[in-house]
Design an enzyme around this catalytic site. Structure first.
Site, short mmCIF file in Angstrom:
data_model
loop_
_atom_site.label_atom_id
_atom_site.label_comp_id
_atom_site.label_asym_id
_atom_site.label_seq_id
_atom_site.Cartn_x
_atom_site.Cartn_y
_atom_site.Cartn_z
N ASN A 7 33.86 -4.39 -44.29
CA ASN A 7 32.42 -4.33 -44.06
C ASN A 7 32.20 -3.54 -42.76
O ASN A 7 32.37 -4.08 -41.67
CB ASN A 7 31.87 -5.76 -43.94
CG ASN A 7 30.38 -5.79 -43.66
OD1 ASN A 7 29.72 -4.75 -43.64
ND2 ASN A 7 29.87 -6.99 -43.41
N LYS A 9 29.52 -2.49 -41.55
CA LYS A 9 28.24 -2.85 -40.92
C LYS A 9 27.50 -1.58 -40.48
O LYS A 9 27.62 -0.54 -41.12
CB LYS A 9 28.46 -3.85 -39.79
CG LYS A 9 29.22 -5.11 -40.26
CD LYS A 9 29.17 -6.24 -39.29
CE LYS A 9 29.94 -7.43 -39.85
NZ LYS A 9 29.95 -8.59 -38.96
N HIS A 102 24.92 -11.88 -46.77
CA HIS A 102 25.70 -11.95 -45.52
C HIS A 102 24.87 -12.71 -44.47
O HIS A 102 23.65 -12.56 -44.42
CB HIS A 102 26.02 -10.54 -45.04
CG HIS A 102 27.02 -10.54 -43.92
ND1 HIS A 102 26.67 -10.85 -42.63
CD2 HIS A 102 28.36 -10.29 -43.91
CE1 HIS A 102 27.76 -10.79 -41.87
NE2 HIS A 102 28.79 -10.47 -42.62
N GLU A 151 32.02 -17.47 -45.05
CA GLU A 151 32.06 -16.88 -43.70
C GLU A 151 31.34 -17.81 -42.73
O GLU A 151 30.11 -17.74 -42.57
CB GLU A 151 31.37 -15.51 -43.69
CG GLU A 151 32.10 -14.46 -44.49
CD GLU A 151 31.76 -13.06 -43.99
OE1 GLU A 151 32.70 -12.31 -43.69
OE2 GLU A 151 30.58 -12.74 -43.89
N GLY A 157 32.87 -12.19 -35.90
CA GLY A 157 32.83 -11.37 -34.70
C GLY A 157 33.20 -12.09 -33.42
O GLY A 157 33.03 -11.57 -32.32
N SER A 187 36.47 -12.88 -38.38
CA SER A 187 37.48 -12.53 -37.37
C SER A 187 38.89 -12.38 -37.93
O SER A 187 39.87 -12.62 -37.21
CB SER A 187 37.48 -13.56 -36.22
OG SER A 187 36.27 -13.44 -35.49
N GLY A 208 35.30 -7.47 -40.96
CA GLY A 208 34.29 -6.68 -40.26
C GLY A 208 34.91 -5.86 -39.16
O GLY A 208 35.40 -4.74 -39.38
P1 PGA Z 1 34.28 -9.99 -38.45
O1 PGA Z 1 33.09 -9.83 -39.49
O2 PGA Z 1 35.55 -9.65 -39.16
O3 PGA Z 1 33.96 -9.02 -37.35
O4 PGA Z 1 34.26 -11.40 -37.99
C1 PGA Z 1 33.20 -10.34 -40.79
C2 PGA Z 1 31.89 -10.23 -41.48
O5 PGA Z 1 30.84 -10.38 -40.83
O6 PGA Z 1 31.84 -9.97 -42.69
#
Ligand code: PGA
Length: 224
Positions: A7, A9, A102, A151, A157, A187, A208
């Site tokens: 993702n 983003k 999401h 999630e 994040g 994460s 992400g």
């Molecule tokens: P992250 O994001 O890997 O940065 O935690 C995952 C997501 O929001 O899908």
């Protein structure tokens, strides 16, 4: 089959995304082990870029098997006077999947369960497979959705992914049907992904931050 979903983003401009996909594909296509997993349906990689770059990435990927494109959301409208919306029929030729619900869409853009349900139905109408994200067991799960991604908001994040015990305990609570797949996101990075990807109860990961570096994302894909 294990699923690795990237993702991206709201990151990267057109030049940066071209560089990203060039590096990623160069790594993937020169790795016989990964190509063999893709060809034998052991691994599917789903890349979810910002809307403007769907076609660029789709062209670059070409006919490589089991590498697909997904969107990061969709409009809850099919068509009409809805300025700025990107609808399912607009992307059905390039996107095979769509991340829906999401937590950033729910929490920042105030998407409701009703809107997410409309998006799911529109995605399915246009042959786009929804990847439904839920924050916990309170977010409803349409029984016809195959990909259910847990999630936990505090893990996204933050650099602190949820423990296996918590992830598996959540899976139990969700009571998924045998045809539903359970994905974890939050994460996940190249150093800790193996335990998730090789766990029999977890069908894949949604990545992400670590997907922004094409080499890290490649490394994650090698560990499926
Ligand atoms: P992250 O994001 O890997 O940065 O935690 C995952 C997501 O929001 O899908």
């Amino acid at each position: 089959m294990k699923y690795v979903i990237g993702n991206l983003k709201a990151h990267k401009n057109r030049i940066q995304i071209q560089e990203w996909i060039d590096v990623f594909l160069q790594k993937i296509t020169s790795d016989k082990a990964v190509i063999s997993k893709l060809d034998s349906d052991e691994l599917t990689i789903i890349i979810c870029p910002p809307f403007p770059f769907l076609s660029d990435l789709s062209e670059k990927i070409g006919s490589l098997s089991n590498i697909s494109i997904g969107t990061q959301t969709l409009s809850s409208f099919e068509e009409g006077s809805f300025t700025g919306e990107v609808t399912a029929p607009m992307v059905t030729d390039v996107a095979t999947y769509s991340i829906l619900g999401h937590s950033e869409r729910r929490n920042i853009f105030h998407e409701t369960n009703e809107e997410i349900e409309k998006k799911i139905l529109l995605a399915q109408k246009y042959a786009i497979k929804p990847i439904l994200c839920i924050r916990d067991e309170k977010d409803p799960i349409n029984p016809d959705v195959t990909f259910v991604t847990y999630e936990p908001v505090e893990a996204i994040g933050s650099g602190h992914n949820a423990s296996f015990d918590d992830v598996i305990a959540m899976k139990k609570k969700l009571n998924l049907s045998p045809s539903q797949l359970f994905i974890y996101g939050g994460s996940v990075n190249a150093n800790d992904v193996k335990d998730y990807l090789t766990h029999p109860e977890i069908n894949g990961v949604l990545v992400g931050t670590a997907s922004l570096d094409p080499e890290a994302f490649y490394s994650i894909c090698t560990q499926a």
